[in-house]
Design an enzyme around this catalytic site. Structure first.
Site, PDB file in Angstrom:
ATOM      1  N   ASP A 315      16.645  -4.323  26.405  1.00  0.00           N
ATOM      2  CA  ASP A 315      17.409  -5.500  26.798  1.00  0.00           C
ATOM      3  C   ASP A 315      18.626  -5.698  25.893  1.00  0.00           C
ATOM      4  O   ASP A 315      18.580  -5.441  24.691  1.00  0.00           O
ATOM      5  CB  ASP A 315      16.490  -6.730  26.709  1.00  0.00           C
ATOM      6  CG  ASP A 315      17.189  -8.010  27.087  1.00  0.00           C
ATOM      7  OD1 ASP A 315      17.642  -8.100  28.250  1.00  0.00           O
ATOM      8  OD2 ASP A 315      17.304  -8.905  26.237  1.00  0.00           O
ATOM      9  N   GLU A 368      20.118  -1.650  29.133  1.00  0.00           N
ATOM     10  CA  GLU A 368      20.887  -2.687  29.811  1.00  0.00           C
ATOM     11  C   GLU A 368      22.153  -2.882  28.971  1.00  0.00           C
ATOM     12  O   GLU A 368      22.130  -3.567  27.956  1.00  0.00           O
ATOM     13  CB  GLU A 368      20.100  -3.997  29.914  1.00  0.00           C
ATOM     14  CG  GLU A 368      20.834  -5.021  30.760  1.00  0.00           C
ATOM     15  CD  GLU A 368      20.747  -6.444  30.231  1.00  0.00           C
ATOM     16  OE1 GLU A 368      21.219  -7.353  30.929  1.00  0.00           O
ATOM     17  OE2 GLU A 368      20.246  -6.662  29.121  1.00  0.00           O
TER      18      GLU A 368
END
Length: 640
Positions: A315, A368
């Site tokens: 993330d 990401e």
């Protein structure tokens, strides 16, 4: 405290710890039921170099701070000790007294395997053995399923809101209840992997797991560690890969967590210009500390090893790479060269990928990363960050911007669709329509589409047809596959009742058939990351808002032609050039009655004519339906 004659840490452990290479730290740090000096008990170990005293407190000693003091382990900063006659199931914390100003705090175990259910915050001593794995075939073969040349279609899931039990107070399903239901649904829909929003322990439901406290603990909301093992096992037995969202970028400020752990900024930077995220009100890891590297890379390997997880989606990588991420001038500190690159975070990400792929060469790491940082998914020996894949956020934003336009205006925005191919092969991309696109007022997927109800769903079928045939692996957030009408709400189940309506059932059937065709046709997946797998037939017809391209596998003759009409005006006849003569069957048509379309099509296929067009020797004269996607491939005509 029991006197220690036996050694729990070896000299080699200590050496690896100090140099930042102790990547199986979970085997020694934290709480471990064991037998020492002829007695059963639990060995505890915690890193608190600025502590004056560390005690283990718990329900076994009435939370009395002086009852069980730990001892320093040489000059490692680790405090450790053995408590006899306790075992799995006891609650505990570390009572830390700092050298600095008498600061005292009780902390959950950073390496704890299991936690009390929120709002309680104690760690629980736990034995991770006992689950009998039955996924040997999957583990042996998963390298093929995770390959860049495999069809990968990911179903992104938040376990707390995929499905609930309405008749029992809207309660969550447990890991063991979820597993067979999710496995059956994912199999039926044809997805190859599930990606779970963080299941690492977190105090606040509304963070969706992204504010992690327990980097080694599956959340107790849905069951025990063994229950989560059973969850992964069942998905594996059904041929489904499991990817976890993993959050090394930041962590929450809750008192029982990692922040200000021993009265000093231990896991985080002391200077808020380096150590605090204003956006998320969370701490940023100090990637320059060996002990922090030990902690994070051990966490990554832990999930891959102990829980048989098949991949980690990392993330917020952009927030790690840039020192000035979401900061104004004066709110950040340049690196030693005066730049905005976070050199320590970059080194960490490279090392993370190197270690993961060395230990588990058949898993996935997915970044990401929302900027144009180069070579995110290229090997570190070429100067890349070493990830296996990267989310294509640029494609996602451009595509949704295009689809938000009324079709009458789309001809002025044609480049929003064609631009993506210019960089499509610079990274190993995943095309994401994730949870982030259906929250915080952004609207649901159907709500993003223009037009009346019919047009909204026709647009959505067209969007997914374009997505599933575009180079790159696929990711859909739960609910997107059937057109969840409202924004995602983490406190409620998906609106499964919508499937009583034809438009939602039709969209779900379309996604199921798209998954089936990309798994069946190598031309739609094998060269996702190779420019030889894609060829424009016509990218210039902005006036009619149509696109036509060809996808190819390693076999030159193995092709699928994909044609799209981004307006509600049927194009018939519509001529497109193809490389071969003969009969071309219509593989999929988003306007078919089955999917809720108007039923315009090509009666199963079209014979190629020796009419040169689009620079090719043959061409098809087809019906291109309104707001429609049609796929063709060469085949013998029926009856021959």
């Amino acid at each position: 405290m029991h006197s220690q004659n036996e050694r729990f840490f070896t000299d080699f452990d200590i050496y690896l710890w100090k140099q930042g290479s102790f990547f199986r730290a979970w085997e020694k740090m934290g709480a471990h039921p064991c037998r020492m000096n002829g007695r059963d008990g639990v060995h505890f170990a915690v890193w608190a170099p600025n502590a004056e005293r560390v005690c283990v407190v718990g329900d076994f000693n009435d939370w009395r701070e002086g009852a069980h003091e730990l001892e320093p382990l040489e000059d490692t900063g680790i405090w450790h000790g053995f408590v006899p006659e306790i075992g799995p199931g006891v609650l505990y914390k570390y009572a830390v007294t700092s050298r600095h100003g008498g600061y005292k705090v009780q902390k959950a175990d950073p390496y704890g395997f299991f936690c009390e259910i929120r709002p309680q915050t104690a760690s629980i001593v736990w034995d991770l053995s006992g689950h009998q794995w039955n996924d040997s075939q999957w583990m042996r073969d998963r390298g093929r399923a995770n390959s860049r040349e495999a069809p990968i279609s990911i179903y992104e899931v938040h376990l707390g809101s995929w499905m609930r039990v309405a008749e029992e107070g809207n309660r969550w399903l447990t890991y063991r209840e979820l597993a067979p239901r999710l496995a059956e649904y994912v199999t039926e829909m044809g997805f190859t992997h599930v990606e779970l929003l963080p299941i690492t322990e977190h105090p606040f439901d509304g963070s969706w797991g992204y504010q992690t406290v327990g980097y080694f603990a599956p959340t107790s909301r849905f069951g025990t560690p063994q229950d989560f093992m059973a969850f992964v096992d069942i998905l594996h037995q059904n041929g489904i890969g499991v990817i976890l969202d993993w959050v090394p970028a930041h962590f929450p400020t809750d008192e029982h967590g990692l922040g200000f752990f021993d009265g000093s900024h231990l896991y985080e930077h002391a200077d808020p210009r380096l150590g605090f995220h204003n956006d998320w009100k969370s701490f940023i890891f100090n990637f320059g500390r060996n002990e922090v590297i030990n902690f994070l890379i051990s966490s990554a390997l832990f999930w891959l090893d102990v829980y048989h997880v098949d991949g980690l989606r990392v993330d917020a990588v952009a927030s790690m790479l840039y020192l000035d991420y979401s900061r104004q001038d004066g709110e950040w500190i340049p690196n030693k060269y005066g730049g905005n690159e976070n050199l320590e975070a970059i080194a960490f990400l490279k090392r993370f990928n190197e270690v993961v792929y060395r230990e588990f060469p058949d898993v996935l790491t997915i970044a990401e990363e929302s900027t144009a940082w180069p070579m995110v998914s290229r090997p570190t020996y070429l100067g890349g960050l070493g990830f296996g894949f990267k989310w294509n956020m640029g494609w996602m934003h451009d595509t949704l911007l295009y689809f938000s336009k009324d079709p009458i205006h789309r001809k002025y925005h044609h480049n929003h669709l064609t631009f993506s191919i210019l960089y499509a092969f610079t990274e190993n991309f995943v095309l994401p329509f994730s949870h982030d696109e259906v929250v915080h007022g952004k609207g649901s997927m159907p709500a993003k589409m223009p037009g009346d109800l019919w047009q909204k769903f026709a647009n959505l079928r067209l969007l997914y047809g374009y997505m599933f045939t575009h180079p790159g692996k696929k990711l859909l957030f739960m609910g997107n596959e059937f057109g969840q009408w409202s924004e995602w709400n983490h406190d409620a189940a998906l609106d499964w009742h919508l499937l009583q309506y034809e438009s939602h059932r039709g969209l779900q059937a379309w996604v199921r058939d798209l998954n089936a065709v990309i798994r069946r046709e190598a031309a739609l997946y094998e060269l996702d990351h190779d420019p030889h797998g894609f060829e424009w037939i016509d990218c210039n017809d902005s006036e009619q808002s149509t696109l036509v391209y060809l996808r190819r596998s390693k076999r030159e003759e193995d092709v699928v032609v994909c044609a799209f009409n981004f307006t509600p005006v049927p194009r018939q006849p519509y001529r497109l050039g193809v490389p071969f003569g003969g009969y071309w069957k219509e593989v999929l048509n988003s306007d078919a009655d089955l999917y809720g379309g108007s039923g315009l099509g090509n009666l199963g296929g079209v014979e190629a004519e020796p009419v040169p067009f689009h620079g090719r020797p043959y061409s098809l004269s087809i019906t291109l339906p309104p707001l429609g996607a049609v796929l063709f491939q060469p085949a013998e005509p029926p009856g021959k």
